[in-house]
Scaffold this motif. Structure first.
Motif, PDB file in Angstrom:
ATOM      1  N   GLN A  49       1.088  -1.362   0.253  1.00  0.00           N
ATOM      2  CA  GLN A  49       0.232  -0.270  -0.196  1.00  0.00           C
ATOM      3  C   GLN A  49       0.988   1.318   0.091  1.00  0.00           C
ATOM      4  N   PRO A  50       0.186   2.009  -1.006  1.00  0.00           N
ATOM      5  CA  PRO A  50       1.518   3.637  -1.123  1.00  0.00           C
ATOM      6  C   PRO A  50       1.481   4.116   0.508  1.00  0.00           C
ATOM      7  N   ILE A  51       0.217   4.539   1.079  1.00  0.00           N
ATOM      8  CA  ILE A  51       0.467   4.743   2.165  1.00  0.00           C
ATOM      9  C   ILE A  51       1.225   4.413   3.387  1.00  0.00           C
ATOM     10  N   VAL A  52       1.609   2.966   3.589  1.00  0.00           N
ATOM     11  CA  VAL A  52       2.523   2.275   4.431  1.00  0.00           C
ATOM     12  C   VAL A  52       4.231   3.233   3.647  1.00  0.00           C
ATOM     13  N   LEU A  53       4.411   3.650   2.967  1.00  0.00           N
ATOM     14  CA  LEU A  53       5.917   3.920   2.594  1.00  0.00           C
ATOM     15  C   LEU A  53       5.605   5.677   2.514  1.00  0.00           C
ATOM     16  N   GLN A  54       4.689   6.564   2.373  1.00  0.00           N
ATOM     17  CA  GLN A  54       4.668   7.403   2.498  1.00  0.00           C
ATOM     18  C   GLN A  54       5.016   7.883   4.060  1.00  0.00           C
ATOM     19  N   ARG A  55       3.923   7.058   4.943  1.00  0.00           N
ATOM     20  CA  ARG A  55       3.918   7.076   6.541  1.00  0.00           C
ATOM     21  C   ARG A  55       5.705   6.475   7.076  1.00  0.00           C
ATOM     22  N   GLN A  56       6.023   5.876   6.475  1.00  0.00           N
ATOM     23  CA  GLN A  56       7.338   5.419   6.867  1.00  0.00           C
ATOM     24  C   GLN A  56       8.518   6.394   6.826  1.00  0.00           C
ATOM     25  N   ARG A  57       8.497   7.613   5.060  1.00  0.00           N
ATOM     26  CA  ARG A  57       9.586   8.323   4.581  1.00  0.00           C
ATOM     27  C   ARG A  57       8.933   9.657   5.590  1.00  0.00           C
ATOM     28  N   TRP A  58       7.819   9.464   5.967  1.00  0.00           N
ATOM     29  CA  TRP A  58       7.622  11.112   6.878  1.00  0.00           C
ATOM     30  C   TRP A  58       8.173  10.320   8.653  1.00  0.00           C
ATOM     31  N   ILE A  59       8.175   9.538   8.898  1.00  0.00           N
ATOM     32  CA  ILE A  59       8.817   8.992  10.116  1.00  0.00           C
ATOM     33  C   ILE A  59      10.622   9.144  10.018  1.00  0.00           C
ATOM     34  N   PHE A  60      10.990   8.388   8.766  1.00  0.00           N
ATOM     35  CA  PHE A  60      11.620   8.985   8.632  1.00  0.00           C
ATOM     36  C   PHE A  60      12.180   9.734   8.890  1.00  0.00           C
ATOM     37  N   ALA A  61      12.017  10.795   8.410  1.00  0.00           N
ATOM     38  CA  ALA A  61      12.067  12.472   7.825  1.00  0.00           C
ATOM     39  C   ALA A  61      12.357  13.340   9.734  1.00  0.00           C
TER      40      ALA A  61
END
Length: 115
Positions: A83-95
């Protein structure tokens, strides 16, 4: 599996940054709370290891960045990582975590402005 590796790299980077800043953040926090004394000087015992912790922090952050932004994720259809939202959340958390870690690494240079 790939999201686990990215999470493990991010966690390892956070742990290394906390270790790198421990010698400086601990005494600074205690002094800001009004706790002082000669024994605070002993809290800097990890200072000689600080460059190694900084290197480990940057290495693990780089690995997590590579997994999240540069590598194509391979997921089984229907898995959470597909799911694209999971990758987007992981990227935000990483940032957010990377920014916090970089601030922690800057504490020794910023500490004199707070005292």
């Amino acid at each position: 599996m790939s999201s686990f590796n990215a999470n493990a790299s991010l966690f390892a980077g956070a742990r290394a940054a906390i270790d790198a800043s421990l010698c400086c953040v601990g005494p600074l926090v205690l002094l800001m709370l009004g706790i002082g004394g000669a024994w605070i000087a002993h809290l800097t015992a990890l200072e000689p290891l600080r460059p190694w912790f900084i290197a480990a922090t940057l290495l693990f952050l780089g690995l997590a960045f590579r997994r999240l932004f540069l590598q194509q994720q391979v997921c089984v259809p229907g898995a959470a990582c597909a799911q694209p939202i999971v990758l987007q959340r992981q990227r935000w958390i990483f940032a957010i975590v990377a920014l916090a870690l970089l601030v922690l690494l800057l504490v020794p240079w910023l500490a004199p402005f707070f005292l």
